[in-house]
Structure formats: structure tokens, C-alpha cells
Design a protein around this motif. Structure first.
Motif, short mmCIF file in Angstrom:
data_model
loop_
_atom_site.label_atom_id
_atom_site.label_comp_id
_atom_site.label_asym_id
_atom_site.label_seq_id
_atom_site.Cartn_x
_atom_site.Cartn_y
_atom_site.Cartn_z
N ASP A 169 2.06 90.25 16.83
CA ASP A 169 3.21 89.46 16.39
C ASP A 169 4.34 90.38 15.97
N ASN A 184 8.09 85.24 21.52
CA ASN A 184 6.84 84.55 21.81
C ASN A 184 6.60 84.70 23.31
N GLU A 229 1.72 75.55 19.91
CA GLU A 229 2.55 76.18 18.88
C GLU A 229 3.87 75.44 18.69
N ILE A 233 7.51 79.66 25.25
CA ILE A 233 6.81 80.93 25.44
C ILE A 233 7.28 81.55 26.75
N ALA A 269 3.85 87.11 19.38
CA ALA A 269 4.39 85.94 18.70
C ALA A 269 5.41 86.41 17.68
N TYR A 287 -1.08 79.74 15.91
CA TYR A 287 -1.23 80.81 16.90
C TYR A 287 -2.66 80.82 17.45
#
Length: 303
Positions: A169, A184, A229, A233, A269, A287
Motif C-alpha cells: 500500500d 490502487n 473495495e 483499480i 492500494a 483490502y
């Protein structure tokens, strides 16, 4: 065991008489026991072939895309029968190493609070997958384990993983990115990507069959993570820039993907929950749930 009668030689009346005699002599023993049911085995630790991987989901609306059955609705196969999934939570305390096979610099570095946050996410993923019936291997047993990037790749190879996941992340007190705001991303393996040694020798990713599987899985991870989420993405077949600009070995593929011989999906992320440095419990769970949903779609367990 009941005697067998030849219907061509015995009259129906004789059959009835004999059966009554046997019943009287033996007594009633109840219905026969139900046969035991053995769950079918999956392709355990072998690398899936392109012909058996999920179809491309790029053009399938999320509202009509078929969903895998919830793990709470299926009877899990024995723990030693599910596919092997390797979880690779990112970063270690400073680790210096050169891969003897390729000459690549496979050192790793600490990044907080990312290192501890993504290890916690990996533990959540591991718990859910194991409960569903998957075999799960972690590249680290603790957030602070010192593990080189080559060692991480070797863990997946040694386990003959059906799938490996890197979990990263963008957390940080200075310049961290919000969980819903950016970076992401899902990265898959692509032919022609490379990393370079200190002498400038390029080590290329060349396995076309593996790249095809990784690309299909990458599409699934993008779709499932976005659905669970709740934010967009990105999907990339390479890093998108020269990693040498960050002081790492030059090239455009993450080293664990280059060095391993299994399908490897690298996940990034956003890393800061609202008002926090790092991820809160709710965002860690979001996540993790997105990653679990993607694994279940890519590697469905036998019913």
C-alpha cells in the motif's frame, strides 16, 4: 448378503417365499449406510494452463459478471486438497542480497507503516482462505522478518503455488496516499519486461504461457478489488516507469514477478485511511476481502 435369483428359472412365487424366509431368519437391520463422499481434488500446486483459466472479464459488466459461491455456502475440501496460494506482504527491515542466479540486486527495505499494515492484511486473507479450504503459505512469519526478494520468489516456487500475491500500500506520515484516492493498482506478468544488474545486463521475463495466465488473473483481481473495495483499480502489465529512477535496479517489472515461475499478481492500494497514517481496521478488511474474492474467482474450489 442377499442370494441372487435367476428370474428365468424361478417363478415369482418362489422368489417371494425365499425372501420372506431370509427376512425372518436374519431380522431387520435398517437401511444400508450411506456411501462416504470424497471431495474432488483440484489442480493442487501446479501452474494453471491458459486453457483452464477464467475468461477475460474486461468487457463484462460487474452487475452481470458471475460470482463465485460464497465460501460459507460450500463444504470445504480437506485442508491438504485446496490450491496453494502464497501471500507476500511487502517490505522487510533493511536486507541486502544479490541473486546468485541472475546477478540482480534483490535487497529489500523497511517502509512504515506499510510493512505492518500489509502484514495484517495478509493475515486476514490467510484466515479467510484457510477457512474456505485453500492451502496458504506466507513469505514471512512476522512483519519484521528479513526476507530478500529472491527468497520471496523461491517460497512460491518451492510451494508450487497456483497463485502468488504481493500485498502493498501507499501509507506514510509524509505524502501517504488515501485508501480511496490513488495508486490502487494490479500488476500482472508480461513478456518483454526486465530488470538490469549493476553491470547493465538485462534479465527479461520470457514465459508466454505464464504471462497469459497472469494477465487473465490480473483482470479478475482488478474487477474483484474494485467491486469489493468500492473504488477504481488500474491494471498494468508493467510498472509503467523505469524503477531505476527510484534508486532500485533499472527495469519495469517487480522483481518477485520476474524471478518466480508461478502466476504472480502484485497489488498496490492507497495506504492512509481518513485522518490516519496507515490503514484502519475497516480499510484493512476491505483490502483483504477484495483479494479473497479475486482468489476464489481465479481458483474456485471443487464443490
Amino acid at each position: 448378503m442377499q442370494p441372487r435369483f435367476d428370474r428365468r428359472r424361478v417363478t415369482a412365487a418362489a422368489v417371494v417365499v425365499c425372501l420372506l424366509a431370509v427376512t425372518a431368519a436374519c431380522g431387520h437391520s435398517g437401511p444400508p449406510a450411506a456411501p462416504s463422499v470424497v471431495a474432488g481434488s483440484s489442480t493442487e500446486a501446479s501452474t494453471p494452463s491458459p486453457s483452464t483459466t477464467p475468461r477475460s472479464l474486461a468487457s463484462t459488466p460487474s452487475s452481470t459478471r458471475p460470482r463465485p459461491a460464497s465460501s460459507t455456502r460450500r463444504v470445504a475440501p480437506p485442508a491438504d486438497r485446496g490450491p496453494v496460494v502464497v501471500l507476500d506482504p511487502g517490505h522487510s527491515p533493511s536486507t541486502t542480497a544479490i541473486d546468485p542466479r541472475t546477478g540482480l540486486n534483490v535487497s529489500d527495505y523497511e517502509n512504515e507503516p506499510e510493512m505492518r499494515d500489509v502484514f495484517a492484511v495478509a493475515e486476514l486473507v490467510r484466515a479467510k482462505l484457510r477457512a474456505a479450504g485453500y492451502r496458504v503459505v506466507m513469505t514471512k512469519s512476522d512483519a519484521t522478518d528479513r526476507v530478500s526478494l529472491a527468497q520471496r520468489a523461491a517460497v512460491a516456487d518451492d510451494a508450487h503455488a497456483a497463485l502468488a500475491l504481493s500485498i502493498h500500500d501507499q501509507a506514510g506520515p509524509n505524502g501517504g496516499i488515501g485508501f480511496d484516492e490513488g495508486n490502487n493498482t494490479v500488476y500482472y506478468e508480461s513478456v518483454g519486461t526486465y530488470r538490469a544488474t549493476a553491470s547493465g545486463k538485462r534479465i527479461y521475463f520470457t514465459d508466454r504461457a505464464l504471462a497469459a495466465v497472469s494477465a487473465k488473473y490480473g483482470q479478475v483481481f482488478r474487477a474483484e478489488r474494485a467491486r469489493v473495495e468500492g473504488h477504481p483499480i488500474r491494471l498494468l502489465g508493467d510498472v509503467g516507469y523505469d524503477l531505476g529512477t527510484r534508486g532500485l535496479a533499472p527495469g519495469n517489472i517487480w522483481l518477485v514477478q520476474l524471478l518466480s515461475h508461478v502466476p504472480w499478481i502484485y497489488n498496490e492500494a492507497g495506504g492512509n485511511s481518513a485522518g490516519a497514517s496507515g490503514l484502519n481496521a475497516a480499510d484493512k478488511q476491505r483490502y483483504a476481502d477484495g483479494l479473497v474474492a479475486a482468489v476464489e474467482y481465479c481458483l474456485p474450489l471443487p464443490r
